[in-house]
Design a protein around this motif. Sequence first.
Motif, PDB file in Angstrom:
ATOM      1  N   THR A 181       0.816  -1.221   0.000  1.00  0.00           N
ATOM      2  CA  THR A 181       0.000   0.000   0.000  1.00  0.00           C
ATOM      3  C   THR A 181       0.846   1.266   0.000  1.00  0.00           C
ATOM      4  OG1 THR A 181      -0.114   0.022   2.434  1.00  0.00           O
ATOM      5  CG2 THR A 181      -1.854  -1.170   1.236  1.00  0.00           C
ATOM      6  N   ARG A 231      -6.886  -0.855   8.476  1.00  0.00           N
ATOM      7  CA  ARG A 231      -6.300   0.441   8.135  1.00  0.00           C
ATOM      8  C   ARG A 231      -6.719   1.442   9.204  1.00  0.00           C
ATOM      9  NH1 ARG A 231      -4.222   3.749   4.153  1.00  0.00           N
ATOM     10  NH2 ARG A 231      -4.166   2.248   2.428  1.00  0.00           N
ATOM     11  N   PRO A 236      -6.780   5.231   1.114  1.00  0.00           N
ATOM     12  CA  PRO A 236      -6.553   4.256   0.046  1.00  0.00           C
ATOM     13  C   PRO A 236      -6.532   4.925  -1.323  1.00  0.00           C
ATOM     14  CG  PRO A 236      -8.245   3.495   1.576  1.00  0.00           C
ATOM     15  CD  PRO A 236      -7.981   4.927   1.905  1.00  0.00           C
ATOM     16  N   GLU A 260      -9.129  -2.639  -2.389  1.00  0.00           N
ATOM     17  CA  GLU A 260      -7.990  -2.787  -1.482  1.00  0.00           C
ATOM     18  C   GLU A 260      -8.174  -3.983  -0.564  1.00  0.00           C
ATOM     19  OE1 GLU A 260      -5.333   0.428   0.447  1.00  0.00           O
ATOM     20  OE2 GLU A 260      -6.950   0.090   1.897  1.00  0.00           O
ATOM     21  N   HIS A 319     -11.455  -1.373   7.600  1.00  0.00           N
ATOM     22  CA  HIS A 319     -11.053   0.016   7.395  1.00  0.00           C
ATOM     23  C   HIS A 319     -11.788   0.865   8.424  1.00  0.00           C
ATOM     24  CE1 HIS A 319      -9.589  -1.468   3.531  1.00  0.00           C
ATOM     25  NE2 HIS A 319      -8.949  -0.329   3.377  1.00  0.00           N
TER      26      HIS A 319
END
Length: 220
Positions: A153, A172, A177, A184, A205
């Motif tokens: 990433t 995350r 992103p 992702e 996320h």
Amino acid sequence: MQVRDVMTREVVTVGPDTSAKYAAEVMAGRGFAALPVVDDAGRLVGIVAEADVLRDRLPADPRLHARRDEETPEHPPALLVRGVMTGGVRTVDVGADMADVARLFVDGRLRSVPVLEHGRLAGIVSRRDLLAALVRPDDEIRQDLLRLVEGYTGDPGCWDVVVTEGVATIERTGGTPEVPVPVEERALRALAHTVAGVVSVRVLHDATARQGVDRTEGRA
């Protein structure tokens, strides 16, 4: 996870004209379940396993199996590997998926199979190799996985990775992103499954990351 990630590369082999007793000594002394058999040119021609050299080599104790009515003639067992080995060997490629190999072990009741690369013997993979991957320490798995996630990433310090009993959770916690969140997440799940010892993956996320994507998409 591919075969090349877990296989044993330093393979002990025997030839067709090797003594079967010697092959048994190697397996017993080194803890091998089987040995690949190669000819003088290094081509794989068979495999000899523990059961192959045990067959017909343990005569019945006459005190326990006395037969007065008849005497069974003795047939000496084959003395060379070529007489006990199995030809038509099941093999796998170095790039094979270990999930497929695990199914092969279970369905075919195999303990090990030779590994080929460009048609040549490159190693051997066994059930023990698979188990060794599964029992890697969680912290070791976590470090490998975190390094891959951050490298993929390009967002170091923006991820929280937790591994418990091989089950990985990737979250995350910062950054934005560069691709849609679902994309992702799919990529990270696929990446995680390349790490030895990972048995399941969940990708999360946080709200900030999701809002960042929403704002980016709104500007587009």
